[in-house]
Design an enzyme around this catalytic site. Structure first.
Site, short mmCIF file in Angstrom:
data_model
loop_
_atom_site.label_atom_id
_atom_site.label_comp_id
_atom_site.label_asym_id
_atom_site.label_seq_id
_atom_site.Cartn_x
_atom_site.Cartn_y
_atom_site.Cartn_z
N GLU A 56 -3.32 7.68 -4.06
CA GLU A 56 -3.21 6.36 -3.45
C GLU A 56 -2.95 5.27 -4.49
O GLU A 56 -3.59 5.26 -5.54
CB GLU A 56 -4.52 6.06 -2.71
CG GLU A 56 -4.49 4.82 -1.86
CD GLU A 56 -5.82 4.59 -1.17
OE1 GLU A 56 -5.92 4.89 0.02
OE2 GLU A 56 -6.76 4.12 -1.83
N TYR B 234 0.86 -1.19 0.00
CA TYR B 234 0.00 0.00 0.00
C TYR B 234 0.89 1.23 0.00
O TYR B 234 1.91 1.28 0.71
CB TYR B 234 -0.89 0.03 1.25
CG TYR B 234 -1.66 1.33 1.37
CD1 TYR B 234 -2.93 1.46 0.80
CD2 TYR B 234 -1.09 2.43 2.01
CE1 TYR B 234 -3.61 2.66 0.87
CE2 TYR B 234 -1.78 3.64 2.09
CZ TYR B 234 -3.03 3.74 1.52
OH TYR B 234 -3.71 4.94 1.58
#
Ligand code: GDP
Ligand code: MN
Length: 390
Positions: A197, A109
């Site tokens: 993101e 992530y």
């Protein structure tokens, strides 16, 4: 403002962030042709909607050949995809991204957001990326590495290294990770993002780093200097009432409850939503008509609130300051001429020109209940909701 995954990937590519080969398609046939062009052994078909959680909701399909791509695209296009982020109504899929499938060794992530308490961007990274990142954040926050960036100094290479080694990557991997972090951060700053993101950022079995998913949210206040970003806006993904409200410069956000709120000032609007909840009801919207609201804006705000079929009662909570109570009242009078008010209305009015405002309202033909103070406003709304009395 939000954009689709395929658009975010296009932007990130411009910042040297590696992304899989792929293209967006609007029909099953186009999806098949795209798959043939890509010519990979494995192809991924991904629903393009302004919400995450698509993997869990059935919006991401990994298949083996162009015929299967066409079939998957036929099933996904037009479907109403419900994910934890779409709300119960889901979203209709109008486009799919057709992409080369990756042999994934690991899912990481990587994200950048603004940390308001530290007044700076914060980069977050985790070795445990993928569809369960919310669970990692909630249950094992120590698995997320955070690095704050001083906006005046900018991102320094040592900070990328800190993140990479913080994730226990090896030196070769840290070097690749540094490129991705630098690209994402630069895009975030230059395009005035609120969120950037990559989840998952994958390490392939060949050892390459690739952005398998991408999400970018932009600050609306910065859009005037990014015409190329503003052009990516997809109105079909937005609430029709919110689009309508934005035409009149109203700060309107649709919510799930049934009490329509007409308020001036963002702080008072927030407090009003709280007081409705405390009283036991749910707001149907946030609306700040703004300090400098005109009769025209008030009229349109009123009309927009009432055109929402879930609104079963309305609360007008105005503290007349720059927006004077008589201006508000005139706007309501104008609106009542045009729209049929078929729900009970509670009014709490205080401040500049309050007497004049009350007089105008009482002769407007609008039937309403007067509330004395904030607390009573909440109670009266709940009461009229229950009895339906007007
Ligand atoms: P989201 O659920 O909306 O965040 O959509 P993502 O793009 O993140 O996809 C969800 C999951 O699908 C990823 O975490 C991967 O596990 C899987 N996935 C996506 N693309 C590929 C791919 O190219 N190959 C494989 N094997 N899995 C993929
Ligand atoms: Mn994702």
């Amino acid at each position: 403002m939000k954009v689709h995954e395929y658009q975010a990937k296009e932007i990130l590519k411009g910042y040297r962030v590696p992304v899989p080969k792929g293209r967006v398609a609007e029909t099953p046939e186009e999806a098949r042709r795209t798959a043939e062009e890509i010519g990979a052994k494995r192809i991924v078909v991904k629903a393009q909607i302004h919400a995450g959680g698509r993997g869990k909701g059935g919006g991401v399909r990994v298949v083996d050949d162009p015929a299967a791509v066409e079939k998957a695209a036929r099933e996904i296009l037009g479907m109403t995809l419900v994910t934890p982020q779409t709300g119960p109504g889901g979203k209709v899929v109008q486009r799919v991204l057709v992409e080369e499938g990756m042999a994934i060794a690991e899912e990481l992530y990587l994200g950048v957001v603004i940390d308001r308490s530290k007044a700076s961007p914060v980069i977050m990274a985790s070795r445990e990326g993928g569809v369960e990142i919310e669970k990692v954040a909630a249950e094992a926050p120590e698995k997320i590495v955070r690095e704050w960036v001083n906006p005046a100094i900018g991102l320094r290479p040592f900070q990328c290294n800190k993140i990479g080694y913080g994730l226990k990557l090896d030196p070769g991997q840290v070097a690749k990770m540094r490129g991705v972090i630098t690209g994402l951060y630069q895009a975030f700053v230059e395009k005035d993002c609120l969120l950037g993101e990559i989840n998952p950022l994958v390490i392939t079995q060949e050892g390459d780093f690739l952005a398998l998913d991408a999400k970018m949210n932009f600050d609306d206040n910065g859009l005037f200097r990014h015409k190329e970003i503003a052009a990516l806006r997809d109105f079909s993904e937005e609430d029709p009432l919110e689009i309508e409200a934005s035409k009149y410069n109203l700060n309107y956000i649709k919510l799930d409850g049934n009490v329509g709120c007409m308020v001036n000032g963002a702080g008072l609007a927030m407090a009003t939503m709280d007081l409705i909840k405390v009283a036991g009801a749910e707001p149907a919207n946030f609306l700040d008509v703004g300090g400098g609201a005109t009769v025209e804006m008030v009229k349109n705000g009123f009309r927009i609130i009432l055109s929402d079929p879930s609104v079963k009662a309305m609360l007008i909570n105005i503290f007349g300051g720059i927006l004077r109570c008589d201006t508000l009242a005139k706007g309501v009078v104008e609106a009542v001429k045009e729209v049929n008010v078929n729900v009970p209305v509670v009014v709490r009015l205080e401040g500049t020109n309050v007497e004049e405002g009350r007089r105008i309202l009482s002769t407007s033909g609008l039937r309403f209940t007067v509330a004395d103070g904030m607390k009573q406003a909440g109670e009266k709304v709940v009461e009229v909701l229950r009895t339906g009395s007007r």
